[in-house]
Scaffold this motif. Structure first.
Motif, PDB file in Angstrom:
ATOM      1  N   ALA A  13     -20.477   5.606  17.507  1.00  0.00           N
ATOM      2  CA  ALA A  13     -19.872   6.889  17.143  1.00  0.00           C
ATOM      3  C   ALA A  13     -20.688   7.586  16.061  1.00  0.00           C
ATOM      4  CB  ALA A  13     -18.444   6.676  16.656  1.00  0.00           C
ATOM      5  N   ASP A  14     -20.890   8.867  16.216  1.00  0.00           N
ATOM      6  CA  ASP A  14     -21.560   9.698  15.217  1.00  0.00           C
ATOM      7  C   ASP A  14     -20.479  10.284  14.316  1.00  0.00           C
ATOM      8  OD1 ASP A  14     -23.297  11.257  13.778  1.00  0.00           O
ATOM      9  OD2 ASP A  14     -23.521  12.791  15.326  1.00  0.00           O
ATOM     10  N   VAL A  15     -20.397   9.786  13.103  1.00  0.00           N
ATOM     11  CA  VAL A  15     -19.276  10.140  12.218  1.00  0.00           C
ATOM     12  C   VAL A  15     -19.767  10.976  11.049  1.00  0.00           C
ATOM     13  CG1 VAL A  15     -17.377   9.266  10.823  1.00  0.00           C
ATOM     14  CG2 VAL A  15     -18.116   7.989  12.854  1.00  0.00           C
ATOM     15  N   GLU A  16     -19.368  12.236  11.055  1.00  0.00           N
ATOM     16  CA  GLU A  16     -19.625  13.108   9.908  1.00  0.00           C
ATOM     17  C   GLU A  16     -18.363  13.366   9.111  1.00  0.00           C
ATOM     18  OE1 GLU A  16     -21.450  16.666  11.264  1.00  0.00           O
ATOM     19  OE2 GLU A  16     -23.302  15.651  11.946  1.00  0.00           O
ATOM     20  N   SER A  17     -17.212  13.261   9.773  1.00  0.00           N
ATOM     21  CA  SER A  17     -15.933  13.499   9.099  1.00  0.00           C
ATOM     22  C   SER A  17     -14.888  12.549   9.662  1.00  0.00           C
ATOM     23  CB  SER A  17     -15.484  14.955   9.283  1.00  0.00           C
ATOM     24  OG  SER A  17     -15.414  15.289  10.657  1.00  0.00           O
ATOM     25  N   VAL A  18     -13.952  12.176   8.816  1.00  0.00           N
ATOM     26  CA  VAL A  18     -12.905  11.226   9.177  1.00  0.00           C
ATOM     27  C   VAL A  18     -11.550  11.787   8.798  1.00  0.00           C
ATOM     28  CG1 VAL A  18     -11.921   8.941   8.736  1.00  0.00           C
ATOM     29  CG2 VAL A  18     -14.388   9.215   8.876  1.00  0.00           C
ATOM     30  N   MET A  19     -10.622  11.783   9.744  1.00  0.00           N
ATOM     31  CA  MET A  19      -9.234  12.065   9.410  1.00  0.00           C
ATOM     32  C   MET A  19      -8.548  10.733   9.133  1.00  0.00           C
ATOM     33  SD  MET A  19      -6.230  14.129  11.489  1.00  0.00           S
ATOM     34  CE  MET A  19      -7.050  15.714  11.210  1.00  0.00           C
ATOM     35  N   LEU A  20      -8.085  10.549   7.921  1.00  0.00           N
ATOM     36  CA  LEU A  20      -7.341   9.349   7.556  1.00  0.00           C
ATOM     37  C   LEU A  20      -5.859   9.623   7.754  1.00  0.00           C
ATOM     38  CD1 LEU A  20      -9.014   8.109   4.244  1.00  0.00           C
ATOM     39  CD2 LEU A  20      -9.322   7.206   6.558  1.00  0.00           C
ATOM     40  N   ILE A  21      -5.232   8.844   8.622  1.00  0.00           N
ATOM     41  CA  ILE A  21      -3.811   9.015   8.924  1.00  0.00           C
ATOM     42  C   ILE A  21      -3.072   7.798   8.401  1.00  0.00           C
ATOM     43  CG2 ILE A  21      -2.104   9.246  10.763  1.00  0.00           C
ATOM     44  CD1 ILE A  21      -4.292  10.637  12.426  1.00  0.00           C
ATOM     45  N   ALA A  22      -2.030   8.062   7.616  1.00  0.00           N
ATOM     46  CA  ALA A  22      -1.319   6.963   6.964  1.00  0.00           C
ATOM     47  C   ALA A  22       0.108   7.389   6.685  1.00  0.00           C
ATOM     48  CB  ALA A  22      -2.024   6.580   5.661  1.00  0.00           C
ATOM     49  N   MET A  23       0.857   6.493   6.060  1.00  0.00           N
ATOM     50  CA  MET A  23       2.161   6.881   5.542  1.00  0.00           C
ATOM     51  C   MET A  23       1.969   8.031   4.551  1.00  0.00           C
ATOM     52  SD  MET A  23       3.833   3.118   4.820  1.00  0.00           S
ATOM     53  CE  MET A  23       2.463   2.622   3.752  1.00  0.00           C
ATOM     54  N   PRO A  24       2.927   8.945   4.442  1.00  0.00           N
ATOM     55  CA  PRO A  24       2.733  10.098   3.568  1.00  0.00           C
ATOM     56  C   PRO A  24       2.342   9.738   2.140  1.00  0.00           C
ATOM     57  CG  PRO A  24       4.640  10.456   4.958  1.00  0.00           C
ATOM     58  CD  PRO A  24       4.193   9.049   5.210  1.00  0.00           C
ATOM     59  N   TYR A  25       2.983   8.699   1.583  1.00  0.00           N
ATOM     60  CA  TYR A  25       2.695   8.376   0.180  1.00  0.00           C
ATOM     61  C   TYR A  25       1.468   7.485   0.030  1.00  0.00           C
ATOM     62  CZ  TYR A  25       5.419   4.245   1.528  1.00  0.00           C
ATOM     63  OH  TYR A  25       5.903   3.140   2.176  1.00  0.00           O
ATOM     64  N   MET A  26       0.741   7.254   1.119  1.00  0.00           N
ATOM     65  CA  MET A  26      -0.500   6.486   1.034  1.00  0.00           C
ATOM     66  C   MET A  26      -1.726   7.380   1.103  1.00  0.00           C
ATOM     67  SD  MET A  26      -1.497   3.171   3.353  1.00  0.00           S
ATOM     68  CE  MET A  26      -2.898   2.141   2.916  1.00  0.00           C
ATOM     69  N   GLU A  27      -1.522   8.678   1.261  1.00  0.00           N
ATOM     70  CA  GLU A  27      -2.658   9.580   1.434  1.00  0.00           C
ATOM     71  C   GLU A  27      -3.654   9.480   0.289  1.00  0.00           C
ATOM     72  OE1 GLU A  27      -2.134  13.691   2.233  1.00  0.00           O
ATOM     73  OE2 GLU A  27      -0.720  13.385   3.874  1.00  0.00           O
ATOM     74  N   ARG A  28      -3.171   9.590  -0.941  1.00  0.00           N
ATOM     75  CA  ARG A  28      -4.090   9.672  -2.078  1.00  0.00           C
ATOM     76  C   ARG A  28      -4.874   8.362  -2.249  1.00  0.00           C
ATOM     77  NH1 ARG A  28      -5.051  13.181  -6.091  1.00  0.00           N
ATOM     78  NH2 ARG A  28      -3.263  14.468  -5.456  1.00  0.00           N
ATOM     79  N   ARG A  29      -4.200   7.232  -2.105  1.00  0.00           N
ATOM     80  CA  ARG A  29      -4.911   5.966  -2.259  1.00  0.00           C
ATOM     81  C   ARG A  29      -5.926   5.778  -1.136  1.00  0.00           C
ATOM     82  NH1 ARG A  29      -3.764   0.311  -1.104  1.00  0.00           N
ATOM     83  NH2 ARG A  29      -1.642   0.744  -0.415  1.00  0.00           N
ATOM     84  N   ALA A  30      -5.565   6.162   0.081  1.00  0.00           N
ATOM     85  CA  ALA A  30      -6.516   6.070   1.187  1.00  0.00           C
ATOM     86  C   ALA A  30      -7.735   6.958   0.928  1.00  0.00           C
ATOM     87  CB  ALA A  30      -5.834   6.462   2.496  1.00  0.00           C
ATOM     88  N   TYR A  31      -7.481   8.159   0.426  1.00  0.00           N
ATOM     89  CA  TYR A  31      -8.565   9.087   0.117  1.00  0.00           C
ATOM     90  C   TYR A  31      -9.498   8.494  -0.940  1.00  0.00           C
ATOM     91  CZ  TYR A  31     -10.929  13.184  -1.818  1.00  0.00           C
ATOM     92  OH  TYR A  31     -11.882  14.062  -2.268  1.00  0.00           O
ATOM     93  N   ALA A  32      -8.914   7.994  -2.028  1.00  0.00           N
ATOM     94  CA  ALA A  32      -9.718   7.457  -3.122  1.00  0.00           C
ATOM     95  C   ALA A  32     -10.537   6.265  -2.674  1.00  0.00           C
ATOM     96  CB  ALA A  32      -8.807   7.071  -4.287  1.00  0.00           C
ATOM     97  N   THR A  33      -9.965   5.444  -1.809  1.00  0.00           N
ATOM     98  CA  THR A  33     -10.672   4.267  -1.302  1.00  0.00           C
ATOM     99  C   THR A  33     -11.822   4.667  -0.398  1.00  0.00           C
ATOM    100  OG1 THR A  33      -8.615   2.986  -1.410  1.00  0.00           O
ATOM    101  CG2 THR A  33     -10.394   2.103  -0.057  1.00  0.00           C
ATOM    102  N   CYS A  34     -11.571   5.596   0.511  1.00  0.00           N
ATOM    103  CA  CYS A  34     -12.606   6.019   1.441  1.00  0.00           C
ATOM    104  C   CYS A  34     -13.745   6.724   0.722  1.00  0.00           C
ATOM    105  CB  CYS A  34     -12.010   6.915   2.525  1.00  0.00           C
ATOM    106  SG  CYS A  34     -13.132   7.233   3.920  1.00  0.00           S
ATOM    107  N   ARG A  35     -13.427   7.543  -0.254  1.00  0.00           N
ATOM    108  CA  ARG A  35     -14.478   8.255  -0.991  1.00  0.00           C
ATOM    109  C   ARG A  35     -15.390   7.277  -1.737  1.00  0.00           C
ATOM    110  NH1 ARG A  35     -16.889  11.327  -0.246  1.00  0.00           N
ATOM    111  NH2 ARG A  35     -17.153  12.533  -2.138  1.00  0.00           N
TER     112      ARG A  35
END
Length: 217
Positions: free
Chosen positions: A116-138
């Protein structure tokens, strides 16, 4: 039952955890496993809306989910998405991750192996997990653009969908702790925490919403 003051604190933390990203097309999506099968249903809706062509379900089992999903979170999430019309060839499976860092790292490897050629990722999670998922991925995958997405529910409706108010607030408080503490260990990028959000977290933690906290050295 929570008091009115505790509920207001929970809503503050709920709002903070939501990143408020505008949904837009991405190269791929990664749906993080959890106790909430609604994340898989939301991922299916986003796929049908044409926001990504390829979807990774990531997650093994945890003490919270072993009884719900005996074959692992990703396996059950995938089956739910198939039932909702997502074609099998649009889904990749990552069935081993036991934490958010592994969700990202292991999914990245699955995507690499799939070519897969990945330039952007949509992270889908529980609503209150968005920020932690974002911080981890970044932190773990800084070269990709990250868009966070989750079911657009308010806290009251989300609690109703889960059916366990204490579990939801405990887990939100646990995620808040990780947002604050994980950057110190190199697991995530640091993010600003407003004073009122930090105070709400401390009050809820002291009030006994603490079953999802981690021990700190």
């Amino acid at each position: 039952m929570t008091t009115d003051a505790q509920w207001r604190d929970a809503e503050l933390i709920w709002d903070y955890h939501r990143m408020g990203h505008e949904a837009r097309p991405c190269s791929v999506a990664i749906c993080l496993g959890s106790h909430d099968l609604g994340a898989a249903a939301f991922a299916a809706r986003q796929f049908h809306a044409g926001l990504f062509p390829l979807l990774v379900f990531s997650g093994g089992s945890s003490p919270t989910t072993a009884g719900l999903y005996p074959r692992g979170e990703a396996v059950h999430f995938r089956e739910h998405a198939l039932d909702l019309g997502v074609p099998a060839d649009a889904i990749l499976l990552e069935p081993k991750a036991g934490n958010t860092g592994q969700n990202i790292a292991f999914s990245r490897e699955v995507l690499r192996e799939a070519g897969a050629d990945v330039e952007s990722v949509m992270l889908i999670a529980m609503p209150y997990m968005e920020r932690r998922a974002y911080a981890t991925c970044r932190k773990a995958w800084p070269e990709v653009e990250v868009v966070c997405a989750s079911d657009p529910l308010d806290l009251a409706d989300y609690v109703k969908s889960i059916g366990n108010e204490k579990l939801v607030i405990d887990t939100m408080v646990g995620d808040m702790q990780r947002v604050i503490e994980y950057p110190k260990s190199g697991f995530a990028i640091a993010q600003e925490v407003p004073d009122d959000v930090r105070a709400a977290y401390e009050r809820l933690r002291r009030s006994g919403f603490d079953s999802r906290l981690i021990a700190l050295e």
